[in-house]
Design a protein around this motif. Structure first.
Motif: not given
Length: 410
Positions: A90-98
Motif C-alpha cells: 500500500v505504501t511502497g513506491d516503488p515497492r520493496a520485495p517484502v
C-alpha cells in the motif's frame, strides 16, 4: 571439503533456531538487494537507481526477524510477514520485495501443518496479498509484480505441502519397517518358546515313562535278589531294556536341537499308535496288567495327532503305574468316532494318591497342552467307585491336512 560441510549441516540440524537465523539473514539480504532494482527499465534491470525509504527497510527487517521463529509459531509468523507485505504494497513506491518473507512463512505453514490448514492459509494469503497489491498499490493492477505475488505464494504453499507429504511418506515407511522388525522378533520369540515347550513335553514323557519302569523293576530286583535270583535277573533285564529305550528316545529328542544336515541327527519317525503294542508290553513287563481295545483300523492319522495319541496313552499308563497302587489294572481303548479319534485310559487303582499331579509334576498339563494344540479336548478325573479316567478326543484331520487335500470336483 565435504567433511566440514557435513559437520556444518549436522550442526545446523541440531540447532534449528540457528538455521532459521541464517535463513532470515539470507532472506533479508535478498530483500534489501531487490529493493535497489529498478523494475520499470524497459531495456534492462538497472542497479542503484533508487534507494528504499526508511519504512521499507523497517518492514524488511521486521519480516526477516519474524522468520527466526517460523518453526515455533508458523501461523503467527505468517500473519506478521503478511501484514508487513500488505503495508509495503500500500505504501511502497516503488515497492520493496517484502512479500518474499511471507512466501517463506507460508512454505513453513504448509510443511509443518496439515493439508486443510495449508489450503485455508494459502488461499487466504494469496487472496489478501494479491488483492492488496492490485487494488491499493501504486502500480497498475495488471502489473507483473502483482501477478508475481500470486504466483510465488502459490509456489510456496505447494512446495511446503509436497515436503510435508514426503516427510509423512518417509515416516510411514520407517514405522512400517520398525513394526515389521518387531513382528519378526516377536514371531521368532514365540516360535522359540513353542519349540522349548514341545521339547520339554517330549522329555517329560520319555523320562517319566522309562524312569518309572526302571524304578519298579529295580525295586523288584532288590526285593527278590537273595531268594529268587532268576526273577531278579529278569527284572534287571527289563531295567536294561527300559534304560536302552529311554536313551534312544532321549537321543532322538535331543537330536531335534542339532543343526540341519548333521549326520548324527535322528532319522527315525516319531512314535505313534503303530507302536502301541510295544508300549503296552513295557508296562506289562513291569507288572501292570493292561488290556487294549481298538476300533480304529484303517484310520491314517496325521503325524502330530498320531504322536499326541501315543504320548497321552504313555503318560496315562505311567501315572497308573506310579499312583494307582500295585494291584491296579489298566484299560486302553482307541476308537474312531466320526471325524475324531477317542483315546480312553481307565484304571481301577485304589492308591492313596488319586491325583497324578499331586506331586508337582507336569503330566496332565503336558497332555492337555498337546491335545489343545490340535484343537482337541481332554477330560481327566477320578472314576466313580475308584480309579482314574483319562479321555482325549483328537481330530483325525488337522487344519493343515485339510488345507492340503484337493477340493471336490464341481
Amino acid at each position: 571439503m565435504s567433511r566440514p560441510l557435513d559437520r556444518a549441516r549436522h550442526h545446523l540440524k541440531a540447532h534449528p533456531l540457528a538455521l532459521d537465523a541464517v535463513l532470515a539473514a539470507g532472506v533479508l539480504a535478498c530483500m534489501v538487494a531487490g529493493s535497489f532494482v529498478e523494475p520499470h527499465d524497459q531495456d534492462a534491470v538497472s542497479w542503484s537507481i533508487r534507494t528504499p525509504d526508511l519504512l521499507s527497510l523497517v518492514l524488511m527487517a521486521l519480516a526477516a526477524l519474524a522468520l527466526v521463529f517460523r518453526r515455533r509459531a508458523p501461523l503467527t509468523v505468517l500473519a506478521l510477514t503478511g501484514t508487513a507485505s500488505i503495508i509495503e504494497c500500500v505504501t511502497g513506491d516503488p515497492r520493496a520485495p517484502v512479500a518474499m518473507a511471507a512466501v517463506i512463512a507460508l512454505y513453513t505453514v504448509a510443511s509443518t501443518t496439515d493439508r486443510p490448514t495449508t489450503w485455508r492459509a494459502g488461499l487466504l494469503t494469496m487472496t489478501v496479498l494479491t488483492s492488496a497489491a492490485m487494488l491499493a498499490g501504486p502500480l497498475p493492477w495488471y502489473a507483473q509484480e502483482n501477478l508475481a505475488i500470486f504466483a510465488w505464494t502459490g509456489i510456496g504453499a505447494t512446495a511446503g505441502d509436497a515436503v510435508r507429504s514426503r516427510r509423512a511418506f518417509v515416516q510411514a515407511i520407517r514405522e512400517r519397517a520398525e513394526k515389521a522388525e518387531r513382528t519378526r522378533e516377536e514371531e521368532a520369540r514365540r516360535r522359540v518358546a513353542e519349540e522349548r515347550l514341545r521339547i520339554a513335553r517330549d522329555l517329560h514323557d520319555v523320562v517319566a515313562h522309562h524312569i518309572a519302569l526302571v524304578n519298579v523293576q529295580a525295586g523288584v530286583a532288590a526285593h527278590v535278589m537273595d531268594k529268587r535270583p532268576d526273577q531278579a535277573k529278569e527284572a534287571l533285564a527289563h531295567v536294561r531294556e527300559a534304560s536302552r529305550s529311554a536313551l534312544n528316545e532321549l537321543r532322538a529328542t535331543v537330536g531335534l536341537l542339532r543343526q540341519s544336515g548333521d549326520p548324527e541327527a535322528p532319522t527315525e519317525p516319531a512314535p505313534g499308535l503303530a507302536r502301541l503294542d510295544e508300549l503296552v508290553g513295557t508296562f506289562r513287563s513291569a507288572g501292570l496288567p493292561v488290556e487294549v481295545a481298538r476300533a480304529d483300523h484303517g484310520t491314517t492319522l496325521p503325524a502330530a495327532v498320531d504322536l499326541a495319541a501315543y504320548r497321552v496313552i504313555q503318560e496315562a499308563l505311567t501315572n497308573v503305574r506310579k499312583h494307582a497302587g500295585t494291584d491296579a489294572k489298566a484299560e486302553v481303548s482307541v476308537v474312531r468316532v466320526g471325524p475324531n479319534v477317542e483315546i480312553t485310559v481307565l484304571d481301577d487303582g485304589a492308591g492313596d494318591d488319586d491325583d497324578p499331579d499331586n506331586g508337582g509334576g507336569h503330566g496332565l498339563l503336558g497332555m492337555r497342552e498337546r491335545v489343545t494344540a490340535l484343537r482337541g479336548t481332554l477330560t481327566t478325573g477320578p472314576r466313580y467307585g475308584g480309579g482314574f479316567r483319562v479321555h482325549a478326543i483328537l481330530p483325525v484331520k488337522t487344519r493343515a491336512a485339510a488345507r492340503d487335500e484337493p477340493g471336490e470336483p464341481v
